[in-house]
Design an enzyme around this catalytic site. Structure first.
Site, short mmCIF file in Angstrom:
data_model
loop_
_atom_site.label_atom_id
_atom_site.label_comp_id
_atom_site.label_asym_id
_atom_site.label_seq_id
_atom_site.Cartn_x
_atom_site.Cartn_y
_atom_site.Cartn_z
N HIS A 106 40.79 25.43 11.79
CA HIS A 106 41.68 26.56 11.48
C HIS A 106 42.96 26.50 12.29
CE1 HIS A 106 37.51 28.19 10.65
NE2 HIS A 106 38.05 27.90 9.50
N ASP A 108 45.89 33.72 8.46
CA ASP A 108 45.16 32.58 7.89
C ASP A 108 43.98 33.10 7.08
OD1 ASP A 108 43.16 33.18 9.71
OD2 ASP A 108 43.13 31.22 10.68
#
Ligand code: UDP
Length: 481
Positions: A23, A120
């Site tokens: 991530h 995100d």
């Protein structure tokens, strides 16, 4: 114009990253791209557990960057909110929900305050914080367009489809898109009774209701059909609503300092052109002991050269690497490899424990194939290296990635059965490796992947499709400050 937000008219973008190498990396790539190609101010708000040494290394290697400012947000303690069978998806969703207070405080303390908040995949619930500070709000999804279309349409499928998705005899239909086969659904859709499914549906709701736009790490030639549909299909647009920007491929050009892996590169330097298959399953992928044994046999029987990043079998453990040091050879034979395997393959193969410099390897001239779990970073790194693939999806949205690579782009082959469902046997592995490395099909795929690489390079150039898309996003943000 808000003076507090304005610093010499430079747009200031804050990007939230959830924990984990998979991530943090896409967020750093987006931040670097924005800061270096479109001069903007970028601040990354990285929620970090820093349990993995590689993640810390990646994190630290960017801390000194003058292009982007990095603010580390310690991960909240969520132990009392978890249930024993919670998956990583549920844990991340809960962690990012609980991190909102710290994210808000970090934004509040920033001066100048950012104009744009980009969340995100797991942090979209933080987007309402942007309203408080008059910021614009976007989601960044480092996944292919088909995954994004499925995620955004999921709240509707949730109402339409009865029973488990995996039991459907008909593929799932998303307006305008290639239908998704039940066997390819992302992990959170495998069991509708698991908490992660509800977290995933909520993600779809957030994407369609909370943001001003969506950035995708893809490019036109990779995802042409679905990108067109996401931008123009009336039925899907009624759900998606916000503009969608294809801004990729954003991918790493180098390995983090200290992880250059010179020994592997020295070994590759001695091998013939495009003769080596690289085998790796991402930052955390593991196989069962039996599957590792079959893979070892398959590689050996194929007679091809290989570099294999090996980890202990699922459920096994490794202490300070000692797992690999008992015995002979550079690292010693782990006991799940067939007896004598290392001796017999000594001249053909290299076993690398735990971690290898993947970017350097995939860009090395001796590497001609990649057996990969199809994580998106690995896929893009392979395309960038011009290396065709054997798709070996394990979890997450990797089955969707594999389908795109095989059926639409023709740059990969895969086993008949998905490896997550059934162990792949040595004969099939042998055949796939030979097909990829020395067959006609392999040659065609190598040609296709090289032209895909070219199209990705073109997309990022000035006036390329992704460059223009990024400029549209930036202009839209600038008009609103
Ligand atoms: N990676 C690496 N060396 C390894 C394993 C992984 O450098 O031995 C890097 C790889 O280059 C990629 C990332 O870790 O950039 C893995 O991301 P991906 O999306 O492929 O898979 P994930 O780990 O998120 O499942």
């Amino acid at each position: 114009m808000d003076q507090e937000n304005n610093n010499n008219n430079k747009l200031h973008v804050a990007i939230i990253s959830s924990p984990g190498m998979g991530h943090l990396l896409p967020v750093l790539l987006l931040g670097n791209r924005l800061a270096t190609h479109h001069p903007l101010h970028v601040t990354i708000l990285a929620v970090s557990t820093q349990t993995s040494p590689v993640e810390s290394q990646l994190f630290n290697s960017h801390t000194d960057s003058t292009c982007i400012n990095l603010i580390k947000i310690p991960s909240p303690d969520i132990s009392n909110l978890l249930q024993p069978d919670d998956t990583v998806v549920t844990q991340l969703a809960i962690m990012m929900r609980e991190a909102r207070t710290s994210i808000r405080s970090a934004i509040f303390a920033m001066c100048p305050r950012p104009n744009v908040l980009v969340a995100d995949l797991f942090s979209s619930e933080s987007l309402p914080i942007a309203n408080e500070f008059h910021m614009q709000k976007y989601v960044y999804v480092p996944c292919n367009a088909r995954f994004v279309a499925l995620t955004m349409y999921l709240p509707i499928l949730d109402k339409l489809v009865k029973g488990q998705y995996v039991d459907q005899t008909e593929p799932l239909r998303i307006p305008g898109c290639v239908p998704v086969q039940a066997k390819d659904v992302p992990d959170p859709m495998l069991d509708r009774n698991n908490r992660q499914y509800h977290e995933y549906v909520q993600m779809g709701v957030n994407f369609t209701t909370l943001c001003d736009g969506i950035l995708l790490n893809t490019w036109r030639d990779l995802d042409r059909t679905t990108m067109d549909v996401l931008k123009t299909d009336e039925t899907l647009r009624a759900v998606v609503k916000a503009p969608v920007y294809d801004i990729g491929p954003l991918t790493r050009e180098a390995d983090p300092p200290g992880l250059e892996g010179n020994k592997v590169i020295e070994w590759l330097d001695m091998q013939p052109l495009e003769s080596v298959i690289f085998v790796s399953f991402g930052s955390g992928g593991t196989l069962s002991g039996k599957q590792i044994t079959e893979l070892a046999w398959g590689l050996e029987l194929s007679g091809q050269r290989f570099v294999w990043v090996i980890r202990p079998p699922a459920g096994g453990s490794v202490k300070d690497g000692t797992f690999f040091t008992a015995g002979s050879g550079p690292y010693g034979p782990p006991d799940f490899l067939p007896e004598g395997f290392l001796d017999r393959t000594r001249d053909k193969g290299l076993i690398v424990p735990l971690w290898a410099p993947q970017v350097r390897i995939l860009n090395h001239k001796s590497v001609g194939g990649f057996l990969t779990h199809c994580g998106l970073n690995s896929v893009y790194e392979s395309v960038r290296g011009g290396v065709p693939m054997i798709a070996w999806p394990l979890y997450s949205e990797q089955r969707l990635n594999a389908t795109l690579l095989i059926d639409e782009l023709r740059v990969a082959i895969r086993p008949v059965m998905c490896p997550a469902e059934k162990e792949v046997e040595r004969d099939e592995i042998e055949d796939m490796v030979k097909t990829l490395m020395e067959g006609e099909e392999g040659k065609k795929m190598r040609k296709n992947v090289k032209s895909l690489r070219e199209s990705g390079n073109q997309a990022l150039m000035i006036n390329g499709s992704s460059y223009k898309s990024m400029c549209e996003f930036i202009t839209r943000c600038q008009l609103k400050i």
